[in-house]
Design a protein around this motif. Structure first.
Motif, PDB file in Angstrom:
ATOM      1  N   MET A   1      -1.051  -1.264   4.198  1.00  0.00           N
ATOM      2  CA  MET A   1      -1.517  -0.107   3.442  1.00  0.00           C
ATOM      3  C   MET A   1      -0.472   0.276   2.396  1.00  0.00           C
ATOM      4  O   MET A   1       0.713   0.172   2.628  1.00  0.00           O
ATOM      5  CB  MET A   1      -1.741   1.075   4.375  1.00  0.00           C
ATOM      6  N   ARG A   2      -0.957   0.769   1.289  1.00  0.00           N
ATOM      7  CA  ARG A   2      -0.083   1.149   0.186  1.00  0.00           C
ATOM      8  C   ARG A   2       0.192   2.649   0.197  1.00  0.00           C
ATOM      9  O   ARG A   2      -0.505   3.415   0.843  1.00  0.00           O
ATOM     10  CB  ARG A   2      -0.723   0.748  -1.132  1.00  0.00           C
ATOM     11  N   SER A  18       2.744   1.577  -4.321  1.00  0.00           N
ATOM     12  CA  SER A  18       3.592   0.588  -3.669  1.00  0.00           C
ATOM     13  C   SER A  18       2.816  -0.702  -3.449  1.00  0.00           C
ATOM     14  O   SER A  18       1.590  -0.738  -3.550  1.00  0.00           O
ATOM     15  CB  SER A  18       4.096   1.116  -2.319  1.00  0.00           C
ATOM     16  N   ASP A  19       3.556  -1.747  -3.102  1.00  0.00           N
ATOM     17  CA  ASP A  19       2.907  -2.985  -2.695  1.00  0.00           C
ATOM     18  C   ASP A  19       2.364  -2.785  -1.278  1.00  0.00           C
ATOM     19  O   ASP A  19       2.680  -1.777  -0.629  1.00  0.00           O
ATOM     20  CB  ASP A  19       3.871  -4.166  -2.780  1.00  0.00           C
ATOM     21  N   PRO A  20       1.545  -3.699  -0.772  1.00  0.00           N
ATOM     22  CA  PRO A  20       0.957  -3.509   0.562  1.00  0.00           C
ATOM     23  C   PRO A  20       1.978  -3.367   1.689  1.00  0.00           C
ATOM     24  O   PRO A  20       1.704  -2.718   2.693  1.00  0.00           O
ATOM     25  CB  PRO A  20       0.101  -4.767   0.758  1.00  0.00           C
ATOM     26  N   SER A  21       3.191  -3.918   1.509  1.00  0.00           N
ATOM     27  CA  SER A  21       4.209  -3.788   2.556  1.00  0.00           C
ATOM     28  C   SER A  21       4.938  -2.449   2.481  1.00  0.00           C
ATOM     29  O   SER A  21       5.673  -2.085   3.392  1.00  0.00           O
ATOM     30  CB  SER A  21       5.229  -4.931   2.446  1.00  0.00           C
ATOM     31  N   SER A  51      -8.485   4.297  -2.641  1.00  0.00           N
ATOM     32  CA  SER A  51      -8.860   4.291  -1.220  1.00  0.00           C
ATOM     33  C   SER A  51      -9.947   3.276  -0.932  1.00  0.00           C
ATOM     34  O   SER A  51     -10.012   2.715   0.159  1.00  0.00           O
ATOM     35  CB  SER A  51      -9.348   5.676  -0.790  1.00  0.00           C
ATOM     36  N   GLU A  53     -10.283   0.369  -2.357  1.00  0.00           N
ATOM     37  CA  GLU A  53      -9.830  -1.010  -2.544  1.00  0.00           C
ATOM     38  C   GLU A  53      -9.476  -1.643  -1.202  1.00  0.00           C
ATOM     39  O   GLU A  53      -9.280  -0.950  -0.199  1.00  0.00           O
ATOM     40  CB  GLU A  53      -8.637  -1.058  -3.492  1.00  0.00           C
ATOM     41  N   GLU A  54      -9.354  -2.946  -1.205  1.00  0.00           N
ATOM     42  CA  GLU A  54      -9.102  -3.701   0.022  1.00  0.00           C
ATOM     43  C   GLU A  54      -7.828  -3.255   0.754  1.00  0.00           C
ATOM     44  O   GLU A  54      -7.833  -3.104   1.964  1.00  0.00           O
ATOM     45  CB  GLU A  54      -8.993  -5.189  -0.312  1.00  0.00           C
ATOM     46  N   ASP A  55      -6.730  -3.039   0.011  1.00  0.00           N
ATOM     47  CA  ASP A  55      -5.464  -2.637   0.640  1.00  0.00           C
ATOM     48  C   ASP A  55      -5.443  -1.162   1.014  1.00  0.00           C
ATOM     49  O   ASP A  55      -4.641  -0.739   1.835  1.00  0.00           O
ATOM     50  CB  ASP A  55      -4.288  -2.949  -0.285  1.00  0.00           C
ATOM     51  N   GLY A  56      -6.286  -0.357   0.400  1.00  0.00           N
ATOM     52  CA  GLY A  56      -6.393   1.069   0.719  1.00  0.00           C
ATOM     53  C   GLY A  56      -5.122   1.845   0.467  1.00  0.00           C
ATOM     54  O   GLY A  56      -4.194   1.371  -0.171  1.00  0.00           O
ATOM     55  N   GLY A  58      -2.252   4.267   2.587  1.00  0.00           N
ATOM     56  CA  GLY A  58      -1.759   4.711   3.883  1.00  0.00           C
ATOM     57  C   GLY A  58      -1.187   6.110   3.815  1.00  0.00           C
ATOM     58  O   GLY A  58      -1.184   6.845   4.797  1.00  0.00           O
TER      59      GLY A  58
END
Length: 68
Positions: A1-2, A18-21, A51, A53-56, A58
């Motif tokens: 989650m970003r 942020s990036d997904p990590s 929200s 999008e695939e990564d959403g 967090g």
């Protein structure tokens, strides 16, 4: 989650993502404030879009300016 960062100012509102990590962030968008209601609605629209999008999203972090 970003993570979405929001930097609120009188003339502009800056958004960074942020990036997904959650390790690195990059500038996303700078909104020019024409009225308070307009700026809020545009930020809400961007949060809604991210929200979905695939990564959403967090978390959302809002900067608190020391002086305006």
């Amino acid at each position: 989650m970003r993570v979405l960062g929001i930097d609120v100012g009188r003339r502009r509102v800056g958004l960074a993502i942020s990036d997904p990590s959650g390790t690195l962030a990059r500038p996303l968008l700078t909104l020019t404030v024409t009225s308070a209601g307009d700026a809020v609605q545009r930020v809400v629209n961007e949060v809604t879009r991210l929200s979905g999008e695939e990564d959403g999203l967090g978390a959302i972090v809002v900067g608190a300016p020391a002086r305006l």
